[in-house]
Scaffold this motif. Structure first.
Motif, PDB file in Angstrom:
ATOM      1  N   ASN A 195      -8.850  24.208  16.044  1.00  0.00           N
ATOM      2  CA  ASN A 195      -9.481  22.937  16.353  1.00  0.00           C
ATOM      3  C   ASN A 195     -10.645  23.069  17.312  1.00  0.00           C
ATOM      4  OD1 ASN A 195      -8.557  20.420  15.137  1.00  0.00           O
ATOM      5  ND2 ASN A 195      -6.562  21.287  15.630  1.00  0.00           N
ATOM      6  N   GLY A 244     -13.595  23.951  15.575  1.00  0.00           N
ATOM      7  CA  GLY A 244     -14.150  22.943  14.679  1.00  0.00           C
ATOM      8  C   GLY A 244     -14.725  21.722  15.372  1.00  0.00           C
ATOM      9  N   VAL A 245     -14.481  21.585  16.671  1.00  0.00           N
ATOM     10  CA  VAL A 245     -14.997  20.408  17.378  1.00  0.00           C
ATOM     11  C   VAL A 245     -16.531  20.414  17.311  1.00  0.00           C
ATOM     12  CG1 VAL A 245     -15.282  19.356  19.649  1.00  0.00           C
ATOM     13  CG2 VAL A 245     -13.051  20.195  18.950  1.00  0.00           C
ATOM     14  N   PRO A 246     -17.143  19.291  16.885  1.00  0.00           N
ATOM     15  CA  PRO A 246     -18.605  19.245  16.794  1.00  0.00           C
ATOM     16  C   PRO A 246     -19.257  19.558  18.143  1.00  0.00           C
ATOM     17  CG  PRO A 246     -17.643  17.313  15.760  1.00  0.00           C
ATOM     18  CD  PRO A 246     -16.521  18.047  16.427  1.00  0.00           C
ATOM     19  N   SER A 247     -20.394  20.257  18.088  1.00  0.00           N
ATOM     20  CA  SER A 247     -21.001  20.711  19.333  1.00  0.00           C
ATOM     21  C   SER A 247     -21.394  19.542  20.240  1.00  0.00           C
ATOM     22  CB  SER A 247     -22.210  21.589  19.038  1.00  0.00           C
ATOM     23  OG  SER A 247     -23.098  20.913  18.192  1.00  0.00           O
ATOM     24  N   VAL A 248     -21.770  18.423  19.637  1.00  0.00           N
ATOM     25  CA  VAL A 248     -22.186  17.298  20.479  1.00  0.00           C
ATOM     26  C   VAL A 248     -20.982  16.704  21.218  1.00  0.00           C
ATOM     27  CG1 VAL A 248     -21.991  15.475  18.745  1.00  0.00           C
ATOM     28  CG2 VAL A 248     -23.684  15.275  20.548  1.00  0.00           C
ATOM     29  N   VAL A 249     -19.792  16.852  20.620  1.00  0.00           N
ATOM     30  CA  VAL A 249     -18.585  16.371  21.301  1.00  0.00           C
ATOM     31  C   VAL A 249     -18.299  17.258  22.524  1.00  0.00           C
ATOM     32  CG1 VAL A 249     -16.089  16.015  21.056  1.00  0.00           C
ATOM     33  CG2 VAL A 249     -17.629  15.298  19.253  1.00  0.00           C
ATOM     34  N   LEU A 276     -20.356  15.771  25.159  1.00  0.00           N
ATOM     35  CA  LEU A 276     -19.739  14.585  25.753  1.00  0.00           C
ATOM     36  C   LEU A 276     -18.642  14.986  26.735  1.00  0.00           C
ATOM     37  CD1 LEU A 276     -19.227  12.117  22.764  1.00  0.00           C
ATOM     38  CD2 LEU A 276     -20.842  11.928  24.638  1.00  0.00           C
ATOM     39  N   PHE A 309     -26.703  17.027  27.782  1.00  0.00           N
ATOM     40  CA  PHE A 309     -26.414  16.140  28.924  1.00  0.00           C
ATOM     41  C   PHE A 309     -25.757  16.875  30.074  1.00  0.00           C
ATOM     42  CE2 PHE A 309     -24.115  14.638  25.053  1.00  0.00           C
ATOM     43  CZ  PHE A 309     -25.211  14.183  24.358  1.00  0.00           C
ATOM     44  N   GLY A 322     -20.220  17.508  11.750  1.00  0.00           N
ATOM     45  CA  GLY A 322     -20.406  17.670  13.186  1.00  0.00           C
ATOM     46  C   GLY A 322     -21.780  18.161  13.590  1.00  0.00           C
ATOM     47  N   THR A 341     -23.475  11.855  14.942  1.00  0.00           N
ATOM     48  CA  THR A 341     -23.798  12.892  15.933  1.00  0.00           C
ATOM     49  C   THR A 341     -25.171  12.670  16.539  1.00  0.00           C
ATOM     50  OG1 THR A 341     -24.528  14.191  14.060  1.00  0.00           O
ATOM     51  CG2 THR A 341     -22.368  14.717  14.958  1.00  0.00           C
ATOM     52  N   ILE A 356     -25.320   9.994  19.280  1.00  0.00           N
ATOM     53  CA  ILE A 356     -24.865  10.436  20.603  1.00  0.00           C
ATOM     54  C   ILE A 356     -25.952  11.269  21.269  1.00  0.00           C
ATOM     55  CG2 ILE A 356     -23.151  11.765  21.872  1.00  0.00           C
ATOM     56  CD1 ILE A 356     -21.192  11.265  19.614  1.00  0.00           C
ATOM     57  N   LEU A 401     -20.878   5.288  23.096  1.00  0.00           N
ATOM     58  CA  LEU A 401     -21.215   6.633  22.612  1.00  0.00           C
ATOM     59  C   LEU A 401     -19.999   7.549  22.684  1.00  0.00           C
ATOM     60  CD1 LEU A 401     -24.810   7.059  24.094  1.00  0.00           C
ATOM     61  CD2 LEU A 401     -24.152   6.557  21.743  1.00  0.00           C
ATOM     62  N   PHE A 402     -19.198   7.386  23.748  1.00  0.00           N
ATOM     63  CA  PHE A 402     -17.962   8.179  23.824  1.00  0.00           C
ATOM     64  C   PHE A 402     -16.981   7.776  22.727  1.00  0.00           C
ATOM     65  CE2 PHE A 402     -19.304   9.794  27.894  1.00  0.00           C
ATOM     66  CZ  PHE A 402     -18.694  11.039  27.926  1.00  0.00           C
ATOM     67  N   GLY A 408     -17.765   9.554  19.868  1.00  0.00           N
ATOM     68  CA  GLY A 408     -17.218  10.901  20.049  1.00  0.00           C
ATOM     69  C   GLY A 408     -15.757  10.974  19.627  1.00  0.00           C
ATOM     70  N   LEU A 412     -15.621  11.172  15.886  1.00  0.00           N
ATOM     71  CA  LEU A 412     -15.970  12.523  15.427  1.00  0.00           C
ATOM     72  C   LEU A 412     -14.837  13.512  15.681  1.00  0.00           C
ATOM     73  CD1 LEU A 412     -19.681  12.866  16.558  1.00  0.00           C
ATOM     74  CD2 LEU A 412     -18.809  13.026  14.227  1.00  0.00           C
ATOM     75  N   PHE A 413     -14.227  13.413  16.861  1.00  0.00           N
ATOM     76  CA  PHE A 413     -13.137  14.329  17.202  1.00  0.00           C
ATOM     77  C   PHE A 413     -11.976  14.160  16.227  1.00  0.00           C
ATOM     78  CE2 PHE A 413      -9.265  15.559  19.419  1.00  0.00           C
ATOM     79  CZ  PHE A 413      -9.617  16.784  19.951  1.00  0.00           C
ATOM     80  N   SER A 447     -12.873  15.687  12.859  1.00  0.00           N
ATOM     81  CA  SER A 447     -12.855  17.157  12.829  1.00  0.00           C
ATOM     82  C   SER A 447     -11.429  17.676  12.973  1.00  0.00           C
ATOM     83  CB  SER A 447     -13.766  17.736  13.914  1.00  0.00           C
ATOM     84  OG  SER A 447     -13.137  17.726  15.175  1.00  0.00           O
ATOM     85  N   PHE A 448     -10.616  16.978  13.759  1.00  0.00           N
ATOM     86  CA  PHE A 448      -9.209  17.373  13.909  1.00  0.00           C
ATOM     87  C   PHE A 448      -8.503  17.311  12.548  1.00  0.00           C
ATOM     88  CE2 PHE A 448      -4.767  16.896  15.124  1.00  0.00           C
ATOM     89  CZ  PHE A 448      -4.664  17.767  16.192  1.00  0.00           C
TER      90      PHE A 448
END
Lengths: 282, 288
Positions: free
Chosen positions: A107, A110-115, A118, A211, B214, B241, B244, B261-262, B265, B268-269, B272-273
């Motif tokens: 996991n 696989g987490v998107p880079s933008v996440v 955040l 960020f 993602g 994406t 954000i 925006l979170f 997130g 998206l999480f 992807s999970f």
């Protein structure tokens, strides 16, 4: 009979075509960037600060910023990743906990880079009050490359034959001594490969540093790990979308430096792995 | 003394082994901590199905449906391009290519995977975007289609390498049995190898698509970033994406916009999970 042969020839031709459709564009992309970026590369471009709102001068602060970030990420991720790999390869039993750890690694990968960006913003910048800084950026990138380091190191350790461990244990060495003096030395090329791949990934990613550390325009070198920094990938993004009228040469030059850095690391990793496979005694 | 030292080391090793779980949980918790706050002012239903995203107007309109559809259009486009090409390339590398060429091709695919997304985005901007504009006579080449094409290239390395592994792990006896019965190499690939490797190939496709959903930088640079409900693939779109990445810089910490925006997130999480857990299940089935 002839018909089936012809079908096979046609099918293989299409498979070949599909492969070309991937390989040729990759080659073209790299060629275009080298061809158009190379004229921009000189000592001044590499060693000078950006001038005139990034329309002239060099990219030295961005190169240094990326190096700091990458080194910071690896200082954080290598020890944790290596120990985690030792756990999975040498200690973990086939139970629910191990299954969960493996799932967590999958996991994380696989987490998107933008996440990740955040997350770094919420945890390091805001909650722990590190601010937008090299420290926050490095930690964020470090967590992002952790799965790469764990997976490759674990594979390297697991490919050390079991008999090596048995010999060491039968000579009276403890489990840790066996790991330290038998398993790790034999797994070093694999661990090195994983580390370099992680470095390459950290150097090229933009979204996690957006960020957490990246400075839009900071024509000096960062003073401490609590300072913001420029970084190559973010700089390329900025000069190609945010700043109008930047000379095309500077854009291609920046892309070339970034691409060269990342591809060089990957090439080194590929070569180490290749050499290691050739020399392997078991 | 040595025993004590080893005890400490082994505990440290266990701790680091657990670190991955800790980080996944931390990521989720911190997304929730900041993201759930937005639901004080807007219901989850309105957030997901709201048709307009104007986060800085007064009052802010925080519907992410256009963004979800934007991501969806770009992803479907990329899937159409990358799945057939990627799987075909995997078959070629695993079954057809001579040994020497195989090694070179694999290195080439690895290089593609290594190209930073911002570099692909840049190349897309300067080459692909003008082409799309000229070919389809559009006012702008910054469209969902351009995004799909570049993203297809980011999905292909994943698809190729995992699908190739899946084909490689099909037992040799299957192939030999089929060839011994007089089937041609292609018939063997098509009727025996591909079905036997199907769950691994499915996992490869899912992970490739997961990577596309993602992806951030390339998409932000070439899809035009218009937060409107897309009607065609030749329109500018804005993905989850990219929203954000583009807006977090301006959002004030602790504002409604920041929380929203979170919340994106979180979406998206969760996606992807789900993708990764399902793909992992398929891969495990393949190994058995």
């Amino acid at each position: 009979m002839r018909n089936t042969q012809r079908t096979q020839t046609i099918a293989f031709f299409f498979l070949f075509l599909a492969t070309l459709l991937i390989v040729v564009p990759v080659g073209l992309i790299i060629l275009i960037i080298i061809q158009k970026g190379l004229p921009a590369i000189n000592w001044q471009f590499l060693c000078d600060i950006p001038r005139q709102g990034m329309r002239a001068g060099g990219i030295f602060p961005a190169i240094v910023g990326t190096l700091y970030l990458v080194i910071g990420a690896i200082i954080f991720a290598l020890p944790i990743g290596l120990l985690a790999a030792i756990y999975l390869s040498e200690y973990a039993k086939d139970n629910l906990l191990t299954r969960m750890i493996k799932l967590a690694i999958v996991n994380l990968a696989g987490v998107p880079s933008v996440v990740y960006g955040l997350f770094g913003l919420a945890l390091f910048v805001v909650f722990l009050k590190f601010g937008a800084s090299i420290l926050s950026g490095s930690l964020t990138l470090g967590i992002m490359i952790l799965p790469i380091i764990i997976t490759t190191s674990r594979e390297a350790m697991e490919s050390v034959p079991y008999s090596f461990r048995e010999v060491s244990l039968s000579l009276g060495a403890s489990k840790w001594q066996t790991i330290r003096h038998v398993v790790l030395p034999n797994a070093i090329p694999g661990i090195l490969t994983g580390t370099i791949l992680g470095l390459g990934r950290a150097a090229g990613e933009t979204a996690p540093i957006l960020f957490t550390v990246a400075a839009f325009y900071l024509p000096r070198l960062p003073k401490s790990i609590f300072d913001q920094a420029m970084a190559l990938p973010y700089h390329l993004y900025v000069i190609s979308t945010q700043v109008p009228n930047v000379d095309e040469k500077i854009r291609y030059g920046t892309a070339l430096v970034l691409l060269a850095l990342v591809l060089f690391m990957n090439l080194v990793a590929i070569i180490i792995r290749y050499q290691f496979r050739k020399k392997k005694k078991w | 003394m040595r025993k004590f030292k080893e005890f400490i080391i082994e505990k440290l090793i266990l701790l680091c082994g657990l670190a991955s779980i800790l980080f996944v949980v931390l990521i989720f918790l911190f997304l929730l901590k900041e993201g759930l706050a937005v639901f004080k002012t807007i219901t989850p239903f309105k957030f997901i199905l709201g048709r307009s995203w104007y986060p800085i107007s007064e009052p802010a309109q925080l519907g992410i449906l256009p963004l979800i559809l934007g991501s969806l259009v770009v992803t479907i486009g990329a899937a159409f391009i990358s799945i057939p090409i990627g799987v075909a390339c995997a078959v070629y590398i695993a079954e057809v290519a001579p040994l020497k060429i195989k090694e070179i091709l694999k290195a080439g695919i690895e290089l593609l995977a290594a190209i930073p997304s911002v570099v692909l985005g840049f190349i897309g901007m300067v080459t692909l975007v003008p082409w799309v504009k000229n070919i389809f006579h559009l006012p702008t080449g910054l469209t969902a289609l351009s995004g799909s094409i570049i993203l297809a290239f980011m999905a292909m390395p994943t698809i190729v390498s995992i699908a190739e592994d899946a084909l490689y792990s099909v037992p040799k006896t299957y192939k030999e049995g089929s060839l011994a019965l007089g089937a041609t190499h292609w018939q063997t690939i098509y009727r025996v190898m591909l079905p036997a490797a199907s769950s691994g190939i499915l996992a490869a496709v899912m992970l490739g698509i997961g990577r596309v959903i993602g992806e951030t930088m390339a998409v932000m640079m070439i899809t035009g970033n218009a937060a409107l409900i897309p009607h065609s693939i030749l329109q500018p779109v804005r993905t989850l994406t990219a929203t954000i990445a583009a807006e977090m810089g301006e959002a004030v910490v602790g504002s409604e916009h920041f929380f929203a925006l979170f919340a994106i997130g979180i979406v998206l999480f969760v996606i992807s999970f789900a993708v990764n857990v399902t793909a992992d299940l398929f891969l495990h089935r393949q190994r058995k």
